[in-house]
Design a protein around this motif. Sequence first.
Motif, PDB file in Angstrom:
ATOM      1  N   VAL A   6       0.835  -1.194   0.000  1.00 56.59           N
ATOM      2  CA  VAL A   6       0.000   0.000   0.000  1.00 56.59           C
ATOM      3  C   VAL A   6       0.872   1.247   0.000  1.00 56.59           C
ATOM      4  O   VAL A   6       0.630   2.189  -0.754  1.00 56.59           O
ATOM      5  N   ALA A   7       1.913   1.254   0.827  1.00 58.38           N
ATOM      6  CA  ALA A   7       2.790   2.418   0.906  1.00 58.38           C
ATOM      7  C   ALA A   7       3.474   2.687  -0.429  1.00 58.38           C
ATOM      8  O   ALA A   7       3.546   3.829  -0.892  1.00 58.38           O
ATOM      9  N   GLU A   8       3.964   1.622  -1.057  1.00 58.83           N
ATOM     10  CA  GLU A   8       4.658   1.800  -2.335  1.00 58.83           C
ATOM     11  C   GLU A   8       3.709   2.310  -3.409  1.00 58.83           C
ATOM     12  O   GLU A   8       4.054   3.151  -4.229  1.00 58.83           O
ATOM     13  N   ILE A   9       2.465   1.799  -3.388  1.00 61.70           N
ATOM     14  CA  ILE A   9       1.508   2.220  -4.410  1.00 61.70           C
ATOM     15  C   ILE A   9       1.085   3.659  -4.193  1.00 61.70           C
ATOM     16  O   ILE A   9       0.901   4.425  -5.138  1.00 61.70           O
ATOM     17  N   GLU A  10       0.955   4.050  -2.908  1.00 64.41           N
ATOM     18  CA  GLU A  10       0.622   5.440  -2.634  1.00 64.41           C
ATOM     19  C   GLU A  10       1.698   6.373  -3.179  1.00 64.41           C
ATOM     20  O   GLU A  10       1.412   7.416  -3.758  1.00 64.41           O
ATOM     21  N   GLY A 397      -9.255  -2.192  12.247  1.00 62.16           N
ATOM     22  CA  GLY A 397      -8.009  -1.538  11.873  1.00 62.16           C
ATOM     23  C   GLY A 397      -7.774  -1.453  10.386  1.00 62.16           C
ATOM     24  O   GLY A 397      -6.806  -0.827   9.935  1.00 62.16           O
ATOM     25  N   PHE A 398      -8.670  -2.052   9.574  1.00 63.49           N
ATOM     26  CA  PHE A 398      -8.492  -2.004   8.114  1.00 63.49           C
ATOM     27  C   PHE A 398      -8.742  -0.588   7.605  1.00 63.49           C
ATOM     28  O   PHE A 398      -9.663   0.096   8.038  1.00 63.49           O
ATOM     29  N   ARG A 399      -7.932  -0.179   6.664  1.00 57.99           N
ATOM     30  CA  ARG A 399      -8.142   1.090   5.979  1.00 57.99           C
ATOM     31  C   ARG A 399      -7.657   0.949   4.544  1.00 57.99           C
ATOM     32  O   ARG A 399      -6.500   0.602   4.302  1.00 57.99           O
ATOM     33  N   ALA A 400      -8.544   1.199   3.601  1.00 54.40           N
ATOM     34  CA  ALA A 400      -8.170   1.107   2.192  1.00 54.40           C
ATOM     35  C   ALA A 400      -7.250   2.261   1.813  1.00 54.40           C
ATOM     36  O   ALA A 400      -7.320   3.353   2.388  1.00 54.40           O
ATOM     37  N   ALA A 401      -6.378   2.019   0.859  1.00 53.79           N
ATOM     38  CA  ALA A 401      -5.485   3.069   0.374  1.00 53.79           C
ATOM     39  C   ALA A 401      -6.284   4.189  -0.276  1.00 53.79           C
ATOM     40  O   ALA A 401      -7.349   3.963  -0.864  1.00 53.79           O
ATOM     41  N   ASP A 402      -5.769   5.414  -0.174  1.00 56.23           N
ATOM     42  CA  ASP A 402      -6.470   6.585  -0.713  1.00 56.23           C
ATOM     43  C   ASP A 402      -6.118   6.808  -2.181  1.00 56.23           C
ATOM     44  O   ASP A 402      -5.610   7.845  -2.578  1.00 56.23           O
ATOM     45  N   ASN A 403      -6.355   5.815  -3.018  1.00 52.18           N
ATOM     46  CA  ASN A 403      -6.057   5.952  -4.436  1.00 52.18           C
ATOM     47  C   ASN A 403      -6.812   4.852  -5.186  1.00 52.18           C
ATOM     48  O   ASN A 403      -7.624   4.132  -4.600  1.00 52.18           O
ATOM     49  N   ALA A 404      -6.540   4.717  -6.458  1.00 51.71           N
ATOM     50  CA  ALA A 404      -7.272   3.748  -7.278  1.00 51.71           C
ATOM     51  C   ALA A 404      -7.077   2.318  -6.784  1.00 51.71           C
ATOM     52  O   ALA A 404      -7.992   1.494  -6.843  1.00 51.71           O
ATOM     53  N   ILE A 405      -5.880   1.996  -6.264  1.00 54.28           N
ATOM     54  CA  ILE A 405      -5.644   0.658  -5.723  1.00 54.28           C
ATOM     55  C   ILE A 405      -6.536   0.407  -4.514  1.00 54.28           C
ATOM     56  O   ILE A 405      -6.963  -0.716  -4.255  1.00 54.28           O
ATOM     57  N   GLY A 410     -11.793  -2.688  -0.670  1.00 50.28           N
ATOM     58  CA  GLY A 410     -12.522  -2.001   0.378  1.00 50.28           C
ATOM     59  C   GLY A 410     -13.903  -1.524  -0.032  1.00 50.28           C
ATOM     60  O   GLY A 410     -14.843  -1.580   0.772  1.00 50.28           O
ATOM     61  N   LYS A 411     -14.088  -1.089  -1.262  1.00 45.52           N
ATOM     62  CA  LYS A 411     -15.366  -0.516  -1.673  1.00 45.52           C
ATOM     63  C   LYS A 411     -16.480  -1.555  -1.770  1.00 45.52           C
ATOM     64  O   LYS A 411     -17.651  -1.222  -1.893  1.00 45.52           O
ATOM     65  N   PHE A 412     -16.130  -2.846  -1.698  1.00 45.70           N
ATOM     66  CA  PHE A 412     -17.130  -3.906  -1.834  1.00 45.70           C
ATOM     67  C   PHE A 412     -17.555  -4.499  -0.489  1.00 45.70           C
ATOM     68  O   PHE A 412     -18.248  -5.520  -0.452  1.00 45.70           O
TER      69      PHE A 412
END
Length: 781
Positions: A6-10, A397-405, A410-412
Motif C-alpha cells: 500500500v505504501a509503495e503504491i501510494e 483496523g483495516f483502511r483502504a489506500a487513498d487511491n485507485a488501488i 474495500g469498496k465492496f
Amino acid sequence: MNSTLVAEIEIMLDTPTNDGLTEHESNRELTTPSQNDSLYGQEFGNELQTETPARLNHTSIASPTQGVHQDLLTRYNHLRDHTEELVSKLEIEDMVVQSMSDASPTAWHLAHTTWFFETFVLLPYKANYHLFDPSIAYLFNSYHETLGPRHPRARRGLITRPSVKAIMAYRQYVDAHMRELLCTERTANPKAVVELGIAHEEQHQELLLMDILHLFAQSPSKPVYDEHGDAEQSLLPSKFISIAGGLISIGTTDSDFHFDNEGPAHKVWIEPYEISDQLVTNGEWLEFMRADGYRRVELWLADGWAINQVEGWEAPMYWEHHVDGWYQMTLRGLLPIDEDAAVGHISYYEASAYALWREMRLPTEAEWEHAAKKGLLRQVDNVGWQWTQSAYHPYPGFRAADNAIGEYNGKFMVGQMVLRGGAHATPSKHTRLSYRNFYRPEQRWMFSGVRLAKDSCSLADSPEKNTTQFARDLISGLSGQPKVTSPKYFYDARGSELFEAICRTPEYYPTRTEMMLLRQSVAQIVADIPMHSVLVEFGSGASEKTRLILDAAPQLSSYIPIDVSDGALSKATIRLREDYPNLHISPLVEDFTKDIQLPLSTTGKPIVAFFPGSTIGNFTPEEACNLLVLWRERLGHLGHEVQLIIGIDMVKDEGTLLAAYDDAQGVTAEFNKNLLLRANRELAADFDIDRFYHRAIWNASEQRIEMHLVSCVDQVVTIGGYRFSFHKGEFIHTENSHKFTDGSFRRLCEQAGWSVSNHWISSPISFSIYQLRTLSPSQDK
C-alpha cells in the motif's frame, strides 16, 4: 495487499509520470473516449500496421537472464503464458460473447488484465512509456472510478472492436515493455505492484473459466472446453472435528504478498464448535432435493426464498434432469452426476437452507481459518470455495489506500458474504488460509461448495461429544486393554518445564550427549544447507539445540518452530527474536504428527527439517515410518530440496537406559504423573495422583524403554461422564522410547523413502545424528 505494498503504491500514484502530469491527471486526459466511433478499431489497426517485430519480440529488448527481478520476471512470464494457454482451447467466436451481466467475454479479460499492468506498472515506472492506444482505459477499466469513465459492465459483450487479434497484439506490446522494465535497475522498485498485478490476473484466470462455463452451458450443443480438465474429487467418508473455543488470532501476519482485506491480524473469540472435514457431496444434495428442500419456505432466508421463487430454482446451477437422471454441465461437457463428488455452484442462500435442513449451520470465517490452520480439514483449496456465514466487512483496523488501488477490495465491503479456501479452477499457489473471497449471496456461477459446522455441547454435558482431541484420545486409550495414552499429551506448559528439568538430571544422558555431538559436528551438518533455506523444527520445546544450528548456518532465512505447547513456544519465540533479530520466525502451535499447513511463504524454498532428541523413538516402528512418509510428502511438496536432521538414541546397556527414565530425584515420575493432573484440569477428570506410581522397564524384544503409570489400589476414575475401573497393579502405558542400531534405523529410513546422506555418532555413550535427504516431486520427474 500488505502494508508495504500500500505504501509503495501510494508513492507511485503521487509520482509524476513521464509527461509531467500525475498519473490521475494523465489518465483523466487519456481515458476520455473519442467522439470518433471508429477510433477504437482505427487506433488498434494502426498499431498493428506500424509495430515492428523487434518491439513485439521481448527477446530482442532484454534477455531474462540479465533481469534484476529474475524471480518476478519468471513468474510474470508463467502467468501470461498460462492465461494464453487457457484461451488457446477456444475459438474466436467463443471469446467475444457475454452470456450474462455478471460475466465478461474472454477477450475483455485478456485486455483488462493487460490494462492493469500498463496503468499501474508501466505508466508510473517505465521512462518514456507510450500508451498502446488512448481508448483502452475507457473500454477495459473495470471499476476504478478514480481513473475516469468506463464502458458499462453489462455491455462488454458489444465490444467487437478492437478485435481479438488486436487485443493479443496489445498483450504482446505490454509484455515486451514489462520484460524490459523487469530487466532494468531502477531507484523505485515495482515489485509490490507487479505482485498485485500477478495476483489480479490469477483471479481473472479463474473468472475466465467461470465465464466460459456459463457461456457453454447456454449452448444447446453443450461444448467441451477441456475433456481432460479438472474433475471433482471422489471422497472418503466425512467426519466432524470437534474444536475447543477460546480467543484465537485470524488474519495474515505474513510479510509476503497478501491482499489488503486479509489483515490486520486480530483476536476473535469463538465458542466450541464442530466442523466437517470435507465438503457436502452431490449425493447428499440429492437427498435435500428429494426432501423437497427447494420448496420448503421454512428453510430459506427471506431474500433467498424470493429469488428462488422468481428464478424457479430446483437444483444447483448447471444441473439438468434427463430421462435417465440428473446431469451437470462442466468444463468437460455435460456429464452424469457423480454422487460422491463435492456439490458445486451453490449460492449462499442454498447453502444456508441446506445447513438448516441438516440441523447444522455454515462455519464462520474465523472457525474455518482456525480449523484450516490446524490442518484438520480436507478439500481446503482444490475443490470448491466454501461459503461461510460471515458477512464481508473490514477487519478491525483495516483502511483502504487513498487511491485507485484502494478501490480493489474495500469498496465492496457491504452486501456480500465471505467464501474461504479455493477451487479446482483456482491457479496453483494463488490461495492462502487467510484469503477472503466474496460474492453476493444469490450468485452461483462461481466454483462454490458447502462445508457444514455445528455448535458443540460442553464436555461435561455430553460424554459422546467430547470437544478436544485430548479428550477423545484419552477416553479411547483408557477404554482398551492394556490402557494407553499418547506421549504427545505430556507437553502442556508444566510438562514442557518438567522435561527441561529431566534433561538436567545426572542420569538423563540423551540431551547432554546430543548437544556435545551437535557442537562437534554442526559445521559439517550445516555445510550443505542452501542459501535462503527454511528451518522447520518438529517438537521445538525451548529450542535450545536449535541455536547451535542457527549460529552455524547464517544462510537460513526463516525458522518455523512447531510445538503443541503454546506457553513453551511463546517463551522460546520471544527469546529467539531478541537473539536473532534478522531471522524470520513463524511459530506454529500444532501437533506435528498431523498433516500440518506450513506458511505459504515457504513454498519453493529449500526446506531443512530438524527433529532432535530421539523423539522418533516415542513412536512404534509403523507410526515412525508413517510420520517420516508424511514429512517427506508434505515437505517435498513445498520445497525444491528437503533435508531432515534427526537425533537417534542407540541400543546400550540396560542399567544406563533405566536410570535415564527413572532418575533418583523423581523428576521423570513427576513428569509422567503430570499427564493425570492435566486431565483433571482440562477434562474435569478426578485422578488421585497419589494412587499411581511411575515405573520404567526395558523391553528387550521390542528394543524400547516403556513408561507406565501403575495403580496402587483398586479404584474408579471418571472423565467427562465416562467411568474407568483400575485393578491394583493395572497400568497406563504412557510412553515408549525405542532405541536403534545403525542397521535398524537405515531400514526404517529406506522404508519411508528417505536416504541417509551422512551420520555422526558419539562416544562412549552412543547417540547418533543422521542427515537424511529426499527429492521434491519436481526433482523426481
